[in-house]
Scaffold this motif. Sequence first.
Motif, mmCIF file in Angstrom:
data_model
loop_
_atom_site.group_PDB
_atom_site.id
_atom_site.type_symbol
_atom_site.label_atom_id
_atom_site.label_comp_id
_atom_site.label_asym_id
_atom_site.label_seq_id
_atom_site.Cartn_x
_atom_site.Cartn_y
_atom_site.Cartn_z
ATOM 1 N N ALA A 271 0.830 -1.207 0.000
ATOM 2 C CA ALA A 271 0.000 0.000 0.000
ATOM 3 C C ALA A 271 0.860 1.251 0.000
ATOM 4 C CB ALA A 271 -0.937 -0.009 1.203
ATOM 5 N N PHE A 272 1.660 1.431 1.056
ATOM 6 C CA PHE A 272 2.391 2.679 1.247
ATOM 7 C C PHE A 272 3.743 2.713 0.542
ATOM 8 C CE2 PHE A 272 -0.287 2.497 5.184
ATOM 9 C CZ PHE A 272 -1.185 3.463 4.757
ATOM 10 N N GLY A 273 4.172 1.554 0.046
ATOM 11 C CA GLY A 273 5.422 1.541 -0.698
ATOM 12 C C GLY A 273 5.231 1.700 -2.196
ATOM 13 N N PHE A 274 3.996 1.473 -2.666
ATOM 14 C CA PHE A 274 3.781 1.510 -4.113
ATOM 15 C C PHE A 274 2.472 2.197 -4.505
ATOM 16 C CE2 PHE A 274 2.191 -1.104 -7.897
ATOM 17 C CZ PHE A 274 2.757 -0.236 -8.830
ATOM 18 N N LEU A 275 1.329 1.607 -4.134
ATOM 19 C CA LEU A 275 0.058 2.042 -4.705
ATOM 20 C C LEU A 275 -0.441 3.381 -4.169
ATOM 21 C CD1 LEU A 275 -1.765 -1.411 -4.811
ATOM 22 C CD2 LEU A 275 -0.962 -0.081 -6.762
ATOM 23 N N VAL A 276 -0.397 3.572 -2.851
ATOM 24 C CA VAL A 276 -0.928 4.816 -2.273
ATOM 25 C C VAL A 276 -0.122 6.041 -2.707
ATOM 26 C CG1 VAL A 276 -1.443 6.035 -0.133
ATOM 27 C CG2 VAL A 276 -2.019 3.617 -0.352
ATOM 28 N N PRO A 277 1.231 6.003 -2.635
ATOM 29 C CA PRO A 277 1.962 7.181 -3.129
ATOM 30 C C PRO A 277 1.698 7.456 -4.603
ATOM 31 C CG PRO A 277 3.475 5.373 -2.635
ATOM 32 C CD PRO A 277 2.151 5.020 -2.045
ATOM 33 N N LEU A 278 1.489 6.403 -5.394
ATOM 34 C CA LEU A 278 1.190 6.615 -6.805
ATOM 35 C C LEU A 278 -0.114 7.401 -6.950
ATOM 36 C CD1 LEU A 278 1.683 3.974 -9.569
ATOM 37 C CD2 LEU A 278 -0.344 5.402 -9.582
ATOM 38 N N PHE A 279 -1.104 7.076 -6.116
ATOM 39 C CA PHE A 279 -2.372 7.808 -6.173
ATOM 40 C C PHE A 279 -2.170 9.286 -5.855
ATOM 41 C CE2 PHE A 279 -5.592 9.595 -3.257
ATOM 42 C CZ PHE A 279 -6.573 9.893 -4.198
ATOM 43 N N PHE A 280 -1.440 9.595 -4.795
ATOM 44 C CA PHE A 280 -1.267 10.991 -4.405
ATOM 45 C C PHE A 280 -0.415 11.764 -5.422
ATOM 46 C CE2 PHE A 280 -2.410 9.504 -0.045
ATOM 47 C CZ PHE A 280 -3.483 10.355 0.131
ATOM 48 N N ILE A 281 0.611 11.133 -5.938
ATOM 49 C CA ILE A 281 1.455 11.803 -6.941
ATOM 50 C C ILE A 281 0.643 12.082 -8.201
ATOM 51 C CG2 ILE A 281 3.473 11.552 -8.435
ATOM 52 C CD1 ILE A 281 4.692 9.794 -6.158
ATOM 53 N N TYR A 282 -0.132 11.082 -8.636
ATOM 54 C CA TYR A 282 -0.930 11.272 -9.854
ATOM 55 C C TYR A 282 -2.034 12.305 -9.624
ATOM 56 C CZ TYR A 282 -3.194 10.057 -14.259
ATOM 57 O OH TYR A 282 -3.719 10.095 -15.522
ATOM 58 N N THR A 283 -2.532 12.395 -8.394
ATOM 59 C CA THR A 283 -3.496 13.449 -8.072
ATOM 60 C C THR A 283 -2.856 14.817 -8.282
ATOM 61 O OG1 THR A 283 -4.682 12.078 -6.463
ATOM 62 C CG2 THR A 283 -4.904 14.471 -6.238
ATOM 63 N N GLY A 284 -1.597 14.950 -7.873
ATOM 64 C CA GLY A 284 -0.877 16.197 -8.116
ATOM 65 C C GLY A 284 -0.659 16.449 -9.600
ATOM 66 N N VAL A 285 -0.314 15.404 -10.345
ATOM 67 C CA VAL A 285 -0.088 15.537 -11.792
ATOM 68 C C VAL A 285 -1.344 16.040 -12.491
ATOM 69 C CG1 VAL A 285 0.322 14.230 -13.917
ATOM 70 C CG2 VAL A 285 1.765 13.826 -11.916
ATOM 71 N N THR A 286 -2.510 15.505 -12.113
ATOM 72 C CA THR A 286 -3.759 15.841 -12.792
ATOM 73 C C THR A 286 -4.473 17.032 -12.159
ATOM 74 O OG1 THR A 286 -4.907 14.180 -11.436
ATOM 75 C CG2 THR A 286 -4.116 13.490 -13.608
ATOM 76 N N PHE A 287 -3.874 17.616 -11.114
ATOM 77 C CA PHE A 287 -4.498 18.775 -10.465
ATOM 78 C C PHE A 287 -4.547 19.961 -11.440
ATOM 79 C CE2 PHE A 287 -4.030 22.597 -7.667
ATOM 80 C CZ PHE A 287 -5.281 22.529 -7.074
ATOM 81 N N ASP A 288 -5.728 20.567 -11.546
ATOM 82 C CA ASP A 288 -5.948 21.636 -12.530
ATOM 83 C C ASP A 288 -5.504 22.981 -11.957
ATOM 84 O OD1 ASP A 288 -6.685 23.058 -14.728
ATOM 85 O OD2 ASP A 288 -8.852 22.767 -14.500
ATOM 86 N N LEU A 289 -4.191 23.138 -11.805
ATOM 87 C CA LEU A 289 -3.650 24.388 -11.268
ATOM 88 C C LEU A 289 -3.885 25.552 -12.224
ATOM 89 C CD1 LEU A 289 -2.007 25.797 -9.031
ATOM 90 C CD2 LEU A 289 0.071 25.157 -10.296
ATOM 91 N N ALA A 290 -3.896 25.248 -13.526
ATOM 92 C CA ALA A 290 -4.072 26.309 -14.520
ATOM 93 C C ALA A 290 -5.390 27.048 -14.328
ATOM 94 C CB ALA A 290 -3.988 25.715 -15.926
ATOM 95 N N SER A 291 -6.452 26.308 -13.978
ATOM 96 C CA SER A 291 -7.756 26.950 -13.772
ATOM 97 C C SER A 291 -7.702 27.954 -12.634
ATOM 98 C CB SER A 291 -8.827 25.886 -13.476
ATOM 99 O OG SER A 291 -9.042 25.066 -14.601
ATOM 100 N N LEU A 292 -6.958 27.611 -11.589
ATOM 101 C CA LEU A 292 -6.845 28.524 -10.450
ATOM 102 C C LEU A 292 -6.012 29.744 -10.798
ATOM 103 C CD1 LEU A 292 -6.270 26.027 -7.486
ATOM 104 C CD2 LEU A 292 -8.419 26.999 -8.309
ATOM 105 N N LEU A 293 -4.905 29.521 -11.508
ATOM 106 C CA LEU A 293 -4.016 30.633 -11.839
ATOM 107 C C LEU A 293 -4.625 31.555 -12.889
ATOM 108 C CD1 LEU A 293 -0.566 28.784 -11.928
ATOM 109 C CD2 LEU A 293 -1.594 30.079 -10.048
ATOM 110 N N ASP A 294 -5.456 30.982 -13.762
ATOM 111 C CA ASP A 294 -6.068 31.796 -14.814
ATOM 112 C C ASP A 294 -7.214 32.663 -14.287
ATOM 113 O OD1 ASP A 294 -4.325 30.740 -16.616
ATOM 114 O OD2 ASP A 294 -5.728 29.248 -17.420
ATOM 115 N N ASP A 295 -7.770 32.285 -13.148
ATOM 116 C CA ASP A 295 -8.899 33.022 -12.591
ATOM 117 C C ASP A 295 -8.590 33.384 -11.144
ATOM 118 O OD1 ASP A 295 -11.298 34.035 -11.697
ATOM 119 O OD2 ASP A 295 -12.523 32.517 -12.682
#
Length: 399
Positions: A271-295
């Motif tokens: 869980a914590f050595g592979f799958l869970v960190p992958l979820f959190f990292i990918y959440t950061g990758v797909t986070f729509d920061l552009a929408s926040l910065l544009d508005d």
Amino acid sequence: MEHLDTAIVLIPLIAVIAPLAARAIGPWLRVPVVVFELALGIVVGPSVLGWVGPSAFVDVLSEFGLAMLFFVAGTEIEFAALRERSGRRAIGGWLISIALGVAVGLLVAPGLGAVVIGIALASTALGTLLPILRDAGELRTPLGRAVGALGAVGEFGPLVAISILLGSHRPGVATVVLAAFVLISAGAIWYALKAPQGALHRFVNATLHTSGQLAVRIVMLILTALVALSIVLDLDMLLGAFAAGIVWRLLMRDADAHDREAVESKVEAIAFGFLVPLFFIYTGVTFDLASLLDDPRLLAMVPLALLVLLAVRGLPSALAAPQGSDRKTTAAVVLLGATGLPIIVAVTAIGVDEGLISSGLASVLVGAGMLSVLLFPLIGMALHGDRVPSTTVRVDDEV
């Protein structure tokens, strides 16, 4: 293919860097590892450097990571705590939170969009809080039991709400479908409680250090079976993952303590050595920061949403504070109860996919969830006071 090629290298690299960074600053500030995972995911994602982008393959692995996070949360449920004063009050506090959350949602989005916002605001990240409490020596204390009850209700309640209110079935039909799932899960729980498990425990012990690894294989079977069942019934898959954790905990309750801890360490390694960190990292990758910065208006809404999260989820959580708590302990319960992220990510993704809320609003809520994970446990545990030195930082913790 380009995004997949870079993701295969960069995501594991970030997974290694994140706990090292947390350990490096540990003597001065205890920052949850998940904060580094999210932040570094944003940095390498499309919003900043663009080295890693959305990938169907990584997205599937990320879903497994989220399911594993809820499985581990299910294994940590203390049913006795739910029957205690704090547990009963945690349930009452969550009902207040969901009502307040939907009321706030109606100010921002109509119809089911308000429900999405309400569920997001009424969640508590039990899987994120457990390692913090464990490291602080608070897992079995009155504070830890109170927060555990808050987290259990704050994860299970939203999952039920998602399944009934946001599924493809009408609410009445969804309730019947959910009842069918509960009956099947109850049957599995009954088997785990009543059927003799001596032979299973002996077989698990015999394969702990062999290529058989029966315990890990059974965990994955229970997890995938209940997740698949929830998907077939058109319920949220996290409900199945949560139930799977409960079933596994009950199956192993009478096993030798040493063997049970050995199995838990293997499951946590996956869980914590592979799958869970992958979820959190990918959440950061797909986070729509552009929408926040544009508005700028959306960006300004992130700290506002954080305060709303504190009011909607945190203040009702004070009901579950241990009896006789002083102001600092009560404040710690409020802050820990308002810590949310996984449910926020899951329910806002559903909202965006179904066209119930905008991508920008989802980013505001996820951004507030990120800030809650960064700030609330840090401040809450500082107010309450750690039982162990603050320099103690476990490299494998996914907080």
